[in-house]
Design a protein around this motif. Structure first.
Motif, short mmCIF file in Angstrom:
data_model
loop_
_atom_site.label_atom_id
_atom_site.label_comp_id
_atom_site.label_asym_id
_atom_site.label_seq_id
_atom_site.Cartn_x
_atom_site.Cartn_y
_atom_site.Cartn_z
N GLY A 110 0.81 -1.21 0.00
CA GLY A 110 0.00 0.00 0.00
C GLY A 110 0.84 1.26 0.00
N PHE A 111 0.19 2.40 -0.27
CA PHE A 111 0.85 3.70 -0.31
C PHE A 111 0.66 4.43 1.01
N ILE A 112 1.77 4.80 1.63
CA ILE A 112 1.72 5.45 2.93
C ILE A 112 1.16 6.88 2.83
N ASP A 113 1.18 7.46 1.63
CA ASP A 113 0.64 8.81 1.46
C ASP A 113 -0.79 8.79 0.93
N ASN A 114 -1.44 7.63 1.01
CA ASN A 114 -2.84 7.50 0.63
C ASN A 114 -3.65 7.12 1.88
N PRO A 115 -4.52 8.02 2.36
CA PRO A 115 -5.29 7.74 3.58
C PRO A 115 -6.10 6.46 3.52
N GLU A 116 -6.64 6.12 2.34
CA GLU A 116 -7.44 4.90 2.23
C GLU A 116 -6.56 3.66 2.35
N ASP A 117 -5.38 3.69 1.75
CA ASP A 117 -4.46 2.56 1.89
C ASP A 117 -4.02 2.40 3.34
N ASN A 118 -3.80 3.52 4.02
CA ASN A 118 -3.42 3.47 5.43
C ASN A 118 -4.55 2.92 6.29
N LYS A 119 -5.76 3.32 5.97
CA LYS A 119 -6.92 2.84 6.72
C LYS A 119 -7.03 1.32 6.59
N ARG A 120 -6.82 0.82 5.38
CA ARG A 120 -6.87 -0.63 5.18
C ARG A 120 -5.72 -1.31 5.92
N PHE A 121 -4.53 -0.72 5.86
CA PHE A 121 -3.36 -1.30 6.53
C PHE A 121 -3.63 -1.47 8.02
N ASP A 122 -4.26 -0.48 8.64
CA ASP A 122 -4.52 -0.54 10.07
C ASP A 122 -5.70 -1.44 10.41
N ALA A 123 -6.80 -1.30 9.67
CA ALA A 123 -8.01 -2.05 9.98
C ALA A 123 -7.86 -3.54 9.69
N GLN A 124 -7.05 -3.90 8.68
CA GLN A 124 -6.89 -5.30 8.27
C GLN A 124 -5.47 -5.79 8.51
N PHE A 125 -4.83 -5.24 9.52
CA PHE A 125 -3.41 -5.55 9.72
C PHE A 125 -3.16 -7.05 9.87
N ASP A 126 -3.94 -7.73 10.70
CA ASP A 126 -3.72 -9.17 10.90
C ASP A 126 -3.92 -9.94 9.60
N GLU A 127 -4.92 -9.54 8.83
CA GLU A 127 -5.19 -10.21 7.56
C GLU A 127 -4.05 -9.97 6.57
N ILE A 128 -3.50 -8.76 6.57
CA ILE A 128 -2.40 -8.42 5.66
C ILE A 128 -1.14 -9.21 6.03
N ALA A 129 -0.84 -9.27 7.33
CA ALA A 129 0.31 -10.05 7.77
C ALA A 129 0.14 -11.52 7.39
N ALA A 130 -1.08 -12.03 7.56
CA ALA A 130 -1.34 -13.42 7.21
C ALA A 130 -1.22 -13.64 5.71
N ALA A 131 -1.59 -12.64 4.91
CA ALA A 131 -1.49 -12.76 3.46
C ALA A 131 -0.04 -12.87 3.03
N VAL A 132 0.83 -12.02 3.59
CA VAL A 132 2.25 -12.09 3.25
C VAL A 132 2.81 -13.45 3.66
N ALA A 133 2.49 -13.87 4.89
CA ALA A 133 2.97 -15.17 5.37
C ALA A 133 2.45 -16.32 4.52
N SER A 134 1.17 -16.24 4.13
CA SER A 134 0.59 -17.30 3.30
C SER A 134 1.30 -17.38 1.96
N GLY A 135 1.62 -16.21 1.38
CA GLY A 135 2.34 -16.21 0.12
C GLY A 135 3.68 -16.91 0.22
N ILE A 136 4.37 -16.70 1.34
CA ILE A 136 5.65 -17.37 1.56
C ILE A 136 5.45 -18.86 1.80
N LEU A 137 4.48 -19.19 2.65
CA LEU A 137 4.24 -20.59 3.00
C LEU A 137 3.78 -21.41 1.80
N ASN A 138 3.02 -20.79 0.90
CA ASN A 138 2.59 -21.51 -0.30
C ASN A 138 3.80 -22.01 -1.09
#
Length: 266
Positions: free
Chosen positions: A148-176
């Motif tokens: 996401g873009f740190i200078d985009n309020p909507e991207d930041n909102k998603r980063f914060d609200a879905q943080f656990d899901e985003i971390a899991a997504a990165v980990a899932s990509g690696i684990l796959n």
């Protein structure tokens, strides 16, 4: 006992010398460190040895970070960043960078990118960046992920609200990718069968959405829960050719696939 896979996780930037992109009172170095530690925890929970270029707010050069991965003998190197546009608010989405496409690192990049796109971010794809030291000087498959873009309020909102899901997504990509590598090892035919995995989620509702879609399209899909992830699986084949045919059908239908070789449940 088989040695664990080792993943070097790089929290981009760090220290007072290099805060990374800054927007209002938000610094890239803080977001990347928080995400790196969260991804590492998930990997450890799934039997992967997670190591870090930094676990606190310190600065190392990109060359030093690449050398940390090399000296650790890591199997994969994943550098986490937040993007920024030339004009604040004009950029949005996730992208994953590789030194060059057509290599093993592209498989890792594709896997992480697919999982992140499922969190709702705009999918900006996998892009070649041969000028980046952490991609050029590392001796293992390496990717740099722009979450996401740190200078985009909507991207930041998603980063914060879905943080656990985003971390899991990165980990899932690696684990796959790790699962794909591990499950292609030679094994005793009588004790194993082939399955096709189309995704892995920490959140059950997301897995059930894909499960419903797969079944609606006529695929024999089911869920497997390993204590952390709800994994989407299709079929159970003793014959490799049958499994490959099913995998092709899933790919034609637009699903990402990983062909697994699983021990038979007696």
């Amino acid at each position: 006992m088989e040695e664990k896979k080792k993943v070097m996780i790089d929290a981009g930037h760090g220290g007072t010398k290099d805060p990374g992109a800054v927007f209002e009172d938000r610094m890239e170095k803080d977001d990347t460190l928080r995400l790196a530690l969260a991804v590492g925890r998930i990997l450890e929970e799934n039997g992967v040895n997670a190591v870090y270029t930094r676990s606190t707010d310190v600065y190392d050069t990109p060359y030093q970070k690449a050398e940390m991965g090399n000296e650790a003998g890591a199997d994969y190197f994943v550098s986490l960043h937040r993007n920024a546009a030339s004009e604040p608010g004009k950029g949005s989405g996730v992208m994953t960078l590789v030194y060059k496409t057509g290599r093993e690192s592209e498989q890792l990049a594709d896997s992480i990118q697919r999982e992140l796109a499922r969190t709702g971010y705009v999918d900006l794809g996998v892009i070649e960046r041969p000028d980046l030291i952490v991609l050029r000087k590392t001796q293992m498959p390496a990717v740099l992920v722009e979450v996401g873009f740190i200078d985009n309020p909507e991207d930041n909102k998603r980063f914060d609200a879905q943080f656990d899901e985003i971390a899991a997504a990165v980990a899932s990509g690696i684990l796959n990718v790790i699962d794909d590598d591990m499950d292609r090892r030679p094994v005793e035919e009588s004790d194993y069968y082939y399955q096709i995995q189309t995704g892995a989620y920490r959140i059950r509702s997301l897995a059930e959405q894909q499960l419903e879609e797969l079944r609606r399209m006529g695929f024999p899909a089911f869920l497997v829960y390993d204590g952390t992830y709800f994994k989407l699986r299709v079929g159970a084949f003793k014959n490799l050719d049958n499994a490959v045919r099913m995998e092709r059908e899933l790919r034609k239908a637009g699903f990402p696939t990983v062909l697994l070789y699983e021990r038979e449940v007696k």
